[in-house]
Design a protein around this motif. Structure first.
Motif, short mmCIF file in Angstrom:
data_model
loop_
_atom_site.label_atom_id
_atom_site.label_comp_id
_atom_site.label_asym_id
_atom_site.label_seq_id
_atom_site.Cartn_x
_atom_site.Cartn_y
_atom_site.Cartn_z
N ASP A 79 0.82 -1.21 0.00
CA ASP A 79 0.00 0.00 0.00
C ASP A 79 0.85 1.26 0.00
OD1 ASP A 79 0.86 0.50 2.63
OD2 ASP A 79 -0.94 -0.34 3.53
N VAL B 43 -6.77 4.36 -2.02
CA VAL B 43 -5.37 4.01 -1.75
C VAL B 43 -4.66 3.54 -3.02
CG1 VAL B 43 -3.84 2.50 -0.41
CG2 VAL B 43 -5.92 3.42 0.63
N ARG C 19 -10.41 3.92 4.81
CA ARG C 19 -9.30 2.97 4.83
C ARG C 19 -9.69 1.85 5.79
NH1 ARG C 19 -4.12 5.51 2.95
NH2 ARG C 19 -3.18 3.55 3.62
#
Length: 336
Positions: free
Chosen positions: A94, A114, A151
């Motif tokens: 990530d 992301v 997230r």
């Protein structure tokens, strides 16, 4: 390359089914947009087959890829994606530098906002796309409101993934069924979204404002059966009435008391979906949730759910979603 669009009158965004085939170098722009891979995918020689079906909020997709190791970058994309591979391994890194090795049968959530780097040696992968608004609706139902991008925490233990796996196995073909429309599809989508946010806990930095808003949402959820005033909610959140109204308007787009009404309408809807039409009464359920004026209640219910409460009740008991033993979503050979 063939793409089918089959609108469904029961859903505002329609039912979509797609089948694509090609190679990495002729990869469709549709796929690049969906997965944020406009920069290309390494190993141009690989060929693929891709199918998918569902609506704008929730869809299941599958691909089969021939070739060796592939690598590239997934930029932020429109949907959140839960994926699981059928063979090989995939390494996902990530934007904070955290790498995860994903193994067969292990669902992994890619957050829409992301950026990810990936390297994969796999032949088969299944994907579930979920809209941001659907996941936020599921979170709001649990009293969680996130002001910024969503997230999620990582979940790798088999025990923690078991419920989501079981649900996907039971409703996979229902998600890809074009005859599942309207209220039935909306209920199915929300059921799956709730399982996703229960499996992958939202990871958001706490702020004083978000904590107070969360306290207000929790109070409303817990006291929806009672008489709830603006002053009650403000006191529970430790805010002024004006500050509370501004917070709700900014984050949810509704006033606190409008949110109270929506929570109660959702509760009535859930009870009517599960009720036995031979014994249940719309008026009784509505009064249980604080709706004294049945005419205004019916109008608000129809505006929120697209049908009268009596129609929901007549639809019958246990009609919200199929729970048969279906496989989890389309495969490249399903002919979606």
């Amino acid at each position: 390359m063939v793409t089918h669009l089959r609108p469904s009158s029961g859903t505002s965004d329609g039912f979509r089914a797609v089948r694509l085939a090609g190679t990495s170098e002729t990869r469709s722009g549709v796929l690049a947009d969906a997965y944020g891979t406009t920069g290309g995918v390494g190993d141009e020689r690989s060929s693929f087959r891709y199918t998918g079906a569902g609506d704008a909020d929730l869809s299941l997709r599958g691909s089969a890829v021939d070739g060796g190791t592939r690598f590239g970058t997934m930029e932020p994309r429109p949907d959140h994606i839960v994926f699981w591979i059928g063979d090989g391994t995939a390494t996902i890194t990530d934007d904070q530098g955290t790498s995860t090795v994903v193994r067969p049968g292990q669902p992994f959530l890619l957050a829409a906002s992301v950026r990810y780097e990936f390297e994969a040696t796999i032949g088969r992968v299944s994907m579930m796309h979920l809209s941001d608004r659907l996941l936020r609706t599921a979170l709001a139902g649990e009293g969680t409101q996130v002001a910024g991008p969503l997230r999620f925490g990582r979940t790798l233990a088999d025990a923690d993934l078991a419920d989501l796996r079981s649900l996907l196995q039971s409703v996979g073909h229902t998600i890809t069924d074009p005859d599942v429309t309207g209220r039935e599809r909306a209920a199915l989508n929300l059921r799956v979204a709730r399982a996703v946010v229960a499996t992958f806990p939202v990871d958001a930095p706490a702020t004083t404002s978000s904590e107070r808003l969360r306290d207000a949402l929790t109070y409303i959820q817990q006291h929806a059966h009672d008489v709830v005033t603006l002053a009650d909610v403000a006191a529970a959140a430790g805010m002024s009435a004006r500050g509370l109204q501004q917070s709700f308007s900014r984050s949810l787009g509704v006033s606190p008391l409008a949110h109270v009404r929506n929570v109660r309408l959702d509760a009535v809807h859930e009870e009517l979906v599960a009720a036995d039409p031979s014994t249940a009464s719309v008026a009784e359920v509505a009064r249980d949730w604080g709706f004294a004026h049945l005419g205004r209640f019916s109008g608000a219910y129809r505006e929120r759910f697209g049908e009268l409460p009596s129609a929901t009740l007549r639809a019958g008991k246990g009609n919200a979603a199929d729970t048969g033993d279906a496989a989890p979503g389309p495969t490249p050979d399903d002919g979606a």
